[in-house]
Design a protein around this motif. Structure first.
Motif, PDB file in Angstrom:
ATOM      1  N   SER A 204       0.831  -1.204   0.000  1.00 12.12           N
ATOM      2  CA  SER A 204       0.000   0.000   0.000  1.00 12.12           C
ATOM      3  C   SER A 204       0.866   1.254   0.000  1.00 12.12           C
ATOM      4  O   SER A 204       0.589   2.221  -0.723  1.00 12.12           O
ATOM      5  N   LEU A 205       1.922   1.246   0.820  1.00 13.27           N
ATOM      6  CA  LEU A 205       2.818   2.399   0.880  1.00 13.27           C
ATOM      7  C   LEU A 205       3.455   2.678  -0.476  1.00 13.27           C
ATOM      8  O   LEU A 205       3.598   3.836  -0.882  1.00 13.27           O
ATOM      9  N   HIS A 206       3.838   1.610  -1.173  1.00 10.88           N
ATOM     10  CA  HIS A 206       4.470   1.814  -2.474  1.00 10.88           C
ATOM     11  C   HIS A 206       3.478   2.412  -3.469  1.00 10.88           C
ATOM     12  O   HIS A 206       3.840   3.293  -4.268  1.00 10.88           O
ATOM     13  N   ARG A 207       2.225   1.962  -3.414  1.00  9.60           N
ATOM     14  CA  ARG A 207       1.209   2.543  -4.301  1.00  9.60           C
ATOM     15  C   ARG A 207       0.971   4.016  -3.962  1.00  9.60           C
ATOM     16  O   ARG A 207       0.795   4.846  -4.866  1.00  9.60           O
ATOM     17  N   LEU A 208       0.971   4.326  -2.668  1.00 10.92           N
ATOM     18  CA  LEU A 208       0.781   5.723  -2.266  1.00 10.92           C
ATOM     19  C   LEU A 208       1.951   6.586  -2.726  1.00 10.92           C
ATOM     20  O   LEU A 208       1.763   7.726  -3.168  1.00 10.92           O
TER      21      LEU A 208
END
Length: 710
Positions: A240-244
Motif C-alpha cells: 500500500s505504501l508503495h502505491r501511495l
C-alpha cells in the motif's frame, strides 16, 4: 382490514393512531402484524415527527421487533427476510431518538447489524441494509456507541462491506472514518488486517484513478494510516505504501492548483509521521521525489509566512503544519550519513532552501501578538524552529538571536500558565510519550539552547531574559515527572532526554558563566536536587547516561558552590559524593586480552553500551572530583569508605600498561594526586598497595613526586 389499510392509508394520521391502538391491544400476532405493516409504511415514507415515533415505541417496545428479528418463518408468499426487514425498520425508527439509540436493546443488536452487512445482498434486501446503516450511524452518535461498535466487531463488518463494494459501501467508509476518529488505537488493535485491506483498496484506487477522485482520496487516506503498528512491518502495508508513493509522485510531479496540492502535501506528511522516510524507495527516483517534497513544503511555508495576511494564514495553518513535518524529515535526511536517500549535492541545495523557509518562520514569529500565544500553530512553528536550531547552528544566527526574547517568553508563558496549545496533536517524527508536561515548548527548544549557551552573544541574551531560572524550574519539574513514571522498557523517554539536554545547558553555564551560578539562588535549589537525585538514579541500570550527566554537573557545580550550607558535610551531600564516586570508580575493569596472555583494561559491561554518550562526561567528572577534594575535608574519607583506592591499585597492577591509554592515566593521576595531597590516610593506602611502583610504570610523575614527599 389492516392489510387494506396498508395499501391505501387514506387519512394517514388517523389510520396510524388506530394501528398504534391495535399494536398495544392486539389479541393475536396476525392483527399486530397487519397493523405493523401500516406503521412501517409510514416510517419508511418519512412522514413521522419525533413525538409520533416515540408513540410507536411506547406502543410496542422492543419485544415485538426482537421477535421479528429472530423469526425464521415468513408469511406465505413473502421473502424469507420479511420479518427481519420489518424489525429493522422499527429499530431504525427507534434510533432516531438519541435516548433509544444508546439503549442496551439496540446495542445488543450490533452483531445482527454486522451479519446483515457481510451477507450477500440482493435488490430485495437493500432496504434492510439502509436501515442497518441508519441504526449504526445513530449508535455511533451516542456516548457508549463507538466503544460498543468496536468491541462487537462492526469495524470488521464495515471493512468487508467496503472492500467488497457491497450496497451502501460509501456509508460503510463514512462510518469507518467516524470510528477511527474516535477510537483509532482500539480499531487498529482489534481489526488491523481488515483495516489494512481497506487501505490496500484505497491505495489501489488512488494509484489507478485519473480524475478528481484522486484528490478526494488524499483527504480520506490519512485516516487509514496508523502510527502504530508501523505499516512497514506488514507486507500488505508495504505494498500500500508503495502505491501511495507512486500516486503522490504522479500528483506532485504535475502542475497543480492550490486546492489539489494541499491535500497531497497533507497525505505525504501523514505518511512521514507514520513511517518517517521508509515509504520512499532508495535510488534516483526516490531521492528526486524526497527533494521535491521538501522543496514544495518550503515554498508553501515561504508563500504563506513571508508576507502574512492574517486571513490567508488562518486558512493555511493546517497545510503549513503538514509542511513542517516534511521539512523536519528534510533536516533529518540531510544529516543522515548511513544509507542516505539524498546525494550530497541535493543535501546542499535543500539546506539552502530550508534556510529560506526558516527565515520566513522567524519573520512570522516576530509578528505574533500576545493574545495569539495560545494558538496551536504558534506552537508548531516554534517546534519546527527548535528542530532547525538543534541541528543547524551557523545559519540565521543574527535572526535567531533577535528572536530569543520571544522564544524564552513564549516557553515561560506556556510552562508557567499551562496552555491548550500543546495538548493538540502536533506533527512529530518521533513519539512524544512520556513528557508528562502538556505545555512543553521548552522540550523542543532545549537542544538549540544547548548550542547557543556555548556562544557569548546568544548566551548573554538568554541570561538577560531569565532563561537559566526558567530552565532550573523546568528541570525540577521534569525530574518529578521522571520519578513518577513507571519503569518503562523503552530506552529513553522524552522526559529523560529533556533532563539530559538541560544538563548540557547547565554545564555550558558552569564553564562560561560561573558568577551566574554563584549569585542566582535558583542554582542552589538545583544543587540541592542534584544531591538527592543521583543516589536514587544510579542503581537503575537503564538511566546511566542521565546519571552521568547529573553526577558530572553536580561535581562541577559543587566546586563553585562549595561554601553553601547544603554542601557542608550534610547527609545528602555525602550520599551524592558517594554515588558520584561509585559512578566514576566502576567504569573500568580488567578482562582477558584476546591477543595475549595478560589482562587488559576495558569498559565494565554495565557501561559498554552507553560509553559513547558517557565517555566525555566521565572524564569531565574525574576532573571535577579532583577539583572538589581540596574544598571538602570530609571527601577523602568518602573515597576510603568506597575502597576505590584499593580497587584502582589492583586494576593498574593486574593489567598490561599498554592497555591503559594516556588520557585515562591522566584522569586517574589527577584524582590520586589531590587525594594524596589532602589526606595522609589516602596517601598511606596508595603506598601500601605498591603505589610508587605502578605510578612509575604508568608515567604518573606528579603522583610519584607527591608519594615521595615526607
Amino acid at each position: 382490514t389492516y392489510l387494506a389499510m396498508a395499501s391505501d392509508c387514506g387519512d394517514g394520521h388517523s389510520t396510524l393512531k388506530r394501528c398504534l391502538g391495535v399494536l398495544r391491544d392486539a389479541r393475536n400476532d396476525s392483527e399486530q402484524f397487519a397493523a405493523l405493516l401500516v406503521v412501517t409504511k409510514a416510517v419508511k415514507a418519512g412522514e413521522l415527527d419525533s413525538k409520533t415515533r416515540r408513540q410507536i415505541f411506547d406502543a410496542i417496545g422492543f419485544t415485538f421487533p426482537n421477535r421479528l428479528l429472530t423469526s425464521r418463518q415468513p408469511p406465505a408468499g413473502c421473502p424469507e427476510h420479511t420479518f427481519r426487514a420489518l424489525g429493522l425498520t422499527l429499530l431504525a425508527c427507534f434510533c432516531t431518538d438519541p435516548e433509544l439509540a444508546g439503549h442496551s436493546q439496540i446495542l445488543n443488536k450490533i452483531p445482527i447489524f454486522n451479519d446483515i452487512l457481510v451477507s450477500p445482498c440482493n435488490p430485495d434486501s437493500r432496504s434492510m441494509i439502509d436501515d442497518v446503516y441508519q441504526c449504526l450511524s445513530a449508535v455511533m452518535a451516542t456516548t457508549r456507541g463507538p466503544r460498543e461498535l468496536v468491541t462487537k466487531g462492526t469495524v470488521s463488518a464495515l471493512c468487508q462491506a467496503y472492500v467488497n463494494r457491497s450496497y451502501g459501501s460509501d456509508r460503510a467508509l463514512t462510518l469507518l472514518l467516524g470510528l477511527l476518529a474516535i477510537a483509532e488505537a482500539k480499531c487498529w488493535q482489534r481489526d488491523a488486517p481488515h483495516l489494512l485491506a481497506v487501505l490496500s483498496k484505497l491505495s489501489d484506487d488512488f494509484l489507478k484513478t485519473e480524475d478528481m477522485t484522486k484528490f478526494e482520496l488524499c483527504e480520506v487516506l490519512p485516516h487509514f494510516i496508523p502510527l502504530s503498528p508501523p505499516l512497514t512491518q506488514d507486507s500488505q502495508g508495504c505494498k500500500s505504501l508503495h502505491r501511495l508513493y507512486k500516486g503522490l509522485a504522479d500528483i506532485l510531479g504535475s502542475k497543480l492548483s492550490q486546492s489539489q496540492r494541499d491535500p497531497a502535501l497533507k497525505l505525504a506528511a501523514c505518511l512521514v509521521q507514520a513511517c518517517g522516510s521508509e515509504w520512499i524507495p532508495a535510488g534516483s527516483a526516490g531521492s528526486k521525489f524526497l527533494a521535491l517534497l521538501v522543496n514544495l513544503a518550503c515554498v508553501e511555508v515561504r508563500l504563506t509566512l513571508e508576507e502574512p495576511d492574517p486571513l490567508e494564514v488562518e486558512g493555511k495553518k493546517e497545510v503549513v503544519t503538514a509542511c513542517y513535518v516534511l521539512i523536519e524529515m528534510g533536516i533529518q535526511e540531510c544529516l543522515r550519513e548511513e544509507k542516505p536517500l539524498l546525494e550530497d549535492v541535493q543535501k546542499v541545495q535543500l539546506m539552502r532552501i530550508m534556510e529560506e523557509a526558516f527565515g520566513a518562520v522567524i519573520f512570522y514569529l516576530r509578528q505574533v501578538k500576545e493574545e495569539e500565544l495560545q494558538d496551536p500553530f504558534i506552537f508548531a512553528s516554534v517546534r519546527i524552529l527548535g528542530a532547525w536550531m538543534a541541528e543547524e547552528t551557523s545559519s540565521l544566527k543574527q535572526e535567531i538571536c533577535e528572536l530569543l526574547p520571544f522564544l524564552v517568553h513564549y516557553a515561560k508563558k506556556l510552562f508557567k500558565e499551562g496552555s491548550p496549545a500543546a495538548r493538540l496533536p502536533q506533527p512529530e517524527l518521533v513519539s512524544a510519550e512520556g513528557s508528562g508536561l502538556p505545555q512543553d515548548a521548552l522540550r523542543f527548544l532545549l537542544p538549540g539552547f544547548c548550542h547557543l549557551t556555548a556562544e557569548d552573544r546568544p548566551r548573554d541574551i538568554l541570561i538577560s531574559e531569565g532563561a537559566p531560572a526558567l530552565l532550573c524550574e523546568y528541570f525540577l519539574h521534569q525530574w518529578e515527572v521522571l520519578i513518577s513514571e513507571p519503569e518503562s522498557p523503552t530506552p529513553l523517554t522524552s522526559t529523560e532526554m529533556s533532563l539530559q539536554t538541560a544538563c548540557g545547558i547547565f554545564l555550558n553555564l558552569v564553564v562560561t558563566a560561573p558568577d551566574l551560578i554563584r549569585r542566582d539562588k535558583t542554582f542552589s535549589s538545583l544543587m540541592e536536587m542534584l544531591l538527592k537525585s543521583l543516589p536514587l538514579l544510579l542503581p537503575q541500570k537503564d538511566h546511566l547516561v542521565l546519571a552521568a550527566n547529573i553526577a558530572t554537573l553536580g561535581l562541577m557545580m559543587a566546586r563553585i558552590l562549595a561554601s553553601s550550607a547544603v554542601l557542608q558535610g550534610t547527609q545528602s551531600s555525602k550520599e551524592f559524593f558517594g554515588a558520584a564516586i561509585r559512578f566514576l570508580s566502576q567504569a573500568h575493569t580488567a578482562q582477558a586480552d584476546p591477543g595475549s596472555d595478560s589482562l587488559a583494561a576495558a569498559m565494565s559491561p554495565a557501561y559498554a553500551s552507553a560509553w559513547a554518550d558517557v565517555r566525555e562526561l566521565w572524564f569531565l567528572g574525574m576532573q571535577a572530583l579532583a577539583g572538589c577534594v581540596p574544598l571538602f575535608p570530609w571527601l577523602p574519607q568518602a573515597v576510603l569508605q568506597a575502597r576505590w583506592l584499593e580497587s584502582l591499585s589492583e586494576l593498574l597492577t593486574r593489567v598490561a600498561p599498554a592497555s591503559v591509554d594516556f588520557e585515562l592515566v591522566a584522569a586517574f593521576q589527577g584524582v590520586l594526586v589531590e587525594l594524596a595531597r589532602a589526606s595522609e590516610a589516602c596517601r598511606d593506602v596508595i603506598l601500601s598497595h605498591h603505589g610508587r611502583e605502578w605510578a612509575n610504570l604508568y608515567g604518573m610523575a606528579a603522583l610519584e613526586q607527591r608519594l615521595s614527599e615526607q
